[in-house]
Design a protein around this motif. Structure first.
Motif, PDB file in Angstrom:
ATOM      1  N   ASN A 167       1.316  -1.106  -0.120  1.00 43.11           N
ATOM      2  CA  ASN A 167      -0.256  -0.511  -0.277  1.00 43.11           C
ATOM      3  C   ASN A 167       1.247   1.647   0.103  1.00 43.11           C
ATOM      4  O   ASN A 167       1.803   1.782   0.046  1.00 43.11           O
ATOM      5  N   ARG A 168       0.143   2.243   0.396  1.00 41.66           N
ATOM      6  CA  ARG A 168       0.955   3.782  -0.058  1.00 41.66           C
ATOM      7  C   ARG A 168       2.283   3.633   1.674  1.00 41.66           C
ATOM      8  O   ARG A 168       3.324   4.276   0.499  1.00 41.66           O
ATOM      9  N   GLU A 201      -4.273   4.188  -4.439  1.00 35.12           N
ATOM     10  CA  GLU A 201      -3.665   2.788  -3.834  1.00 35.12           C
ATOM     11  C   GLU A 201      -4.459   2.004  -4.508  1.00 35.12           C
ATOM     12  O   GLU A 201      -4.401   1.726  -5.162  1.00 35.12           O
ATOM     13  N   ASN A 202      -3.101   0.979  -3.937  1.00 30.51           N
ATOM     14  CA  ASN A 202      -3.176  -0.413  -4.165  1.00 30.51           C
ATOM     15  C   ASN A 202      -4.909  -0.589  -4.284  1.00 30.51           C
ATOM     16  O   ASN A 202      -5.646  -1.195  -3.490  1.00 30.51           O
ATOM     17  N   TYR A 205      -5.862  -3.755  -1.986  1.00 30.05           N
ATOM     18  CA  TYR A 205      -5.837  -3.039  -0.406  1.00 30.05           C
ATOM     19  C   TYR A 205      -6.794  -2.171  -0.096  1.00 30.05           C
ATOM     20  O   TYR A 205      -7.371  -2.379   1.045  1.00 30.05           O
ATOM     21  N   GLU A 206      -6.972  -1.023  -0.797  1.00 31.92           N
ATOM     22  CA  GLU A 206      -8.250  -0.670  -0.745  1.00 31.92           C
ATOM     23  C   GLU A 206      -9.901  -1.103  -0.962  1.00 31.92           C
ATOM     24  O   GLU A 206     -10.842  -1.081  -0.508  1.00 31.92           O
ATOM     25  N   TYR A 208      -9.783  -4.216  -0.250  1.00 31.99           N
ATOM     26  CA  TYR A 208      -9.694  -5.763  -0.132  1.00 31.99           C
ATOM     27  C   TYR A 208     -11.023  -6.026   0.410  1.00 31.99           C
ATOM     28  O   TYR A 208     -11.263  -7.964   0.315  1.00 31.99           O
ATOM     29  N   GLU A 244       5.920  -4.617   5.171  1.00 34.00           N
ATOM     30  CA  GLU A 244       5.062  -5.665   4.722  1.00 34.00           C
ATOM     31  C   GLU A 244       4.228  -6.602   5.372  1.00 34.00           C
ATOM     32  O   GLU A 244       3.011  -6.862   5.128  1.00 34.00           O
ATOM     33  N   GLU A 247       2.199  -5.837   7.558  1.00 33.59           N
ATOM     34  CA  GLU A 247       0.607  -6.136   6.900  1.00 33.59           C
ATOM     35  C   GLU A 247       0.592  -6.832   6.518  1.00 33.59           C
ATOM     36  O   GLU A 247      -1.160  -7.020   6.442  1.00 33.59           O
TER      37      GLU A 247
END
Length: 439
Positions: A167-168, A201-202, A205-206, A208, A244, A247
């Motif tokens: 992600n960011r 954003e990915n 991830y955003e 999910y 990572e 996360e």
């Protein structure tokens, strides 16, 4: 009771046919396996639409499994050659096959693979996005990426590598780190590029939770990709990799809340003395979720022999807690592997997995080794070839320079230690320069 996923069934105490099959293979009782699946420490990747699947479990206490990568590329789009690799992987008992196709008729190839393969099938949807949707990377929307996830799930894929952890925040950390090899994950690099070009954003991830809803519907296991895995020894166990991983631990728990099965992907290049600590760290940070490693390759200077560098690292990793090894072939870093490369990669990976299973006391792991020792002691060559990981090669080697009699091989002949000891213990003489007679 109804259930959507293997994890949900286990939480409800339901023994699925897949769980029963895995328990039998692994020498577990169903009662022993149920809590492991319910807690996420064991996964059984089994898409409800993969009808040819012979289910396998991955995780705590089970045999270490191996994965074979293959697929169509722009520089080598030979569909028949890739299917031959599939058949070879099945012949050698690989438990998983990942289709990494990124060019041409990917859907057609994947459908044939899923129809044929008893091994679980994995994909990396972001690889396929450009070709599948016929859009360049810059033109993709977040929902486009999710469309490909749904398409692969509907086709019957058992697990998907999804790089949701880059992600960011992770990107900011990576950019500060000044790595030697930067990002070596293909999927991670594509998402990094998309994020930088669009400012977004990915999407994995955003969105999910939406991804989890898709995976849950078909019982697809998420393999949380390590976009920031080290691509050389010097980048291993750095802030980007560990950040990572933290996360991914959070994302693991979010998936489990949706009853989606999870495994976590791990490092590619790493010095031997760092491997054990990395395995323990993943298990701690990701709450015991199964760990899937590429290698790790223990040196960067062996191109052409990276199946060996990978097998060394894989054996250490699995002995210290890794559950799933991705094979590496001699062609790694050099070209698309051919059939011979695939065979060498599979055998090296199976050796590493089996050696690790012995070291960590997996049930039944020593049995074939004990049987091999007995076959060697009595010079039962057929049994030796049957027990060997690659019996075909072993037989070809034995027959290529035949011994004078079957009670030795051509390396030692009459000076074979086993032959000498057997004769003495049987009350027979040992005479090297003339014909021996029984007493």
């Amino acid at each position: 009771m109804e259930y959507k996923t293997q994890m949900e069934a286990a939480k409800k105490g339901i023994v699925t046919k897949e769980l029963a099959a895995v328990a039998k293979k692994e020498g577990f009782t169903e009662a022993e396996l149920l809590p492991l699946v319910a807690s996420g420490r064991v996964i059984i990747p089994a898409n409800v639409r993969h009808k040819s699947l012979d289910p396998n479990g991955v995780g705590e206490g089970l045999r270490t499994k191996i994965n074979v990568n293959l697929g169509i590329s722009g520089d080598c789009a030979d569909y028949c050659a890739e299917m031959q690799k599939v058949q070879l992987a099945v012949q050698f008992g690989a438990e998983a096959i990942m289709d990494l196709s990124n060019y041409g008729k990917t859907r057609e190839f994947r459908e044939k693979l899923i129809e044929y393969s008893p091994a679980m099938v994995g994909t990396v949807p972001v690889y396929d996005a450009v070709g599948y949707l016929e859009k360049d990377l810059m033109d993709m929307t977040a929902q486009d990426f999710l469309k490909v996830v749904r398409a692969h799930a509907e086709e019957g894929v058992d697990f998907m590598t999804i790089h949701a952890g880059i992600n960011r925040r992770a990107v900011e950390g990576f950019e500060r780190s000044k790595r030697k090899m930067n990002i070596v994950s293909r999927g991670g690099s594509l998402l990094f590029a998309w994020m930088k070009m669009t400012g977004n954003e990915n999407p994995f991830y955003e969105y999910y939770d939406e991804v989890m809803d898709i995976l849950r519907e078909y019982d697809v296991t998420i393999s949380l990709g390590d976009a920031l895995r080290p691509g050389c020894l010097d980048d291993a166990t750095d802030a980007g990799q560990i950040g990572e991983l933290i996360e991914l631990g959070n994302l693991t728990q979010r998936a489990w809340e949706k009853d989606v099965q999870v495994m976590v992907e791990g490092p590619g290049h790493m010095a031997m003395d760092e491997i054990a600590a990395n395995m323990k760290m993943e298990k701690r940070l990701c709450h015991g979720a199964p760990f899937y490693v590429l290698g790790p390759l223990v040196t960067d200077i062996a191109p052409g022999y990276d199946h060996i560098t990978s097998a060394i690292g894989g054996a250490i990793a699995a002995a210290n807690g890794a559950d799933f090894l991705c094979y590496v072939t001699p062609a790694e870093h050099l070209r698309l592997p051919d059939l011979s490369d695939v065979r060498e990669g599979i055998v090296a990976s199976k050796i590493a997995a089996h050696a690790a299973d012995i070291a960590k006391g997996v049930r039944g792991a020593r049995k074939p080794d004990n049987e091999m020792a007995e076959a060697r002691q009595r010079f039962d060559w057929d049994a030796q070839f049957r027990l060997a990981i690659d019996g075909e090669k072993a037989k070809a080697y034995y027959e290529s320079v035949p011994a004078s009699d079957k009670h030795s091989c051509s390396m030692c002949g009459k000076m074979c230690a086993v032959r000498t000891t057997n004769r003495i213990l049987n009350g027979e003489s040992v005479e090297i320069l003339q014909n021996e007679t029984k007493k």
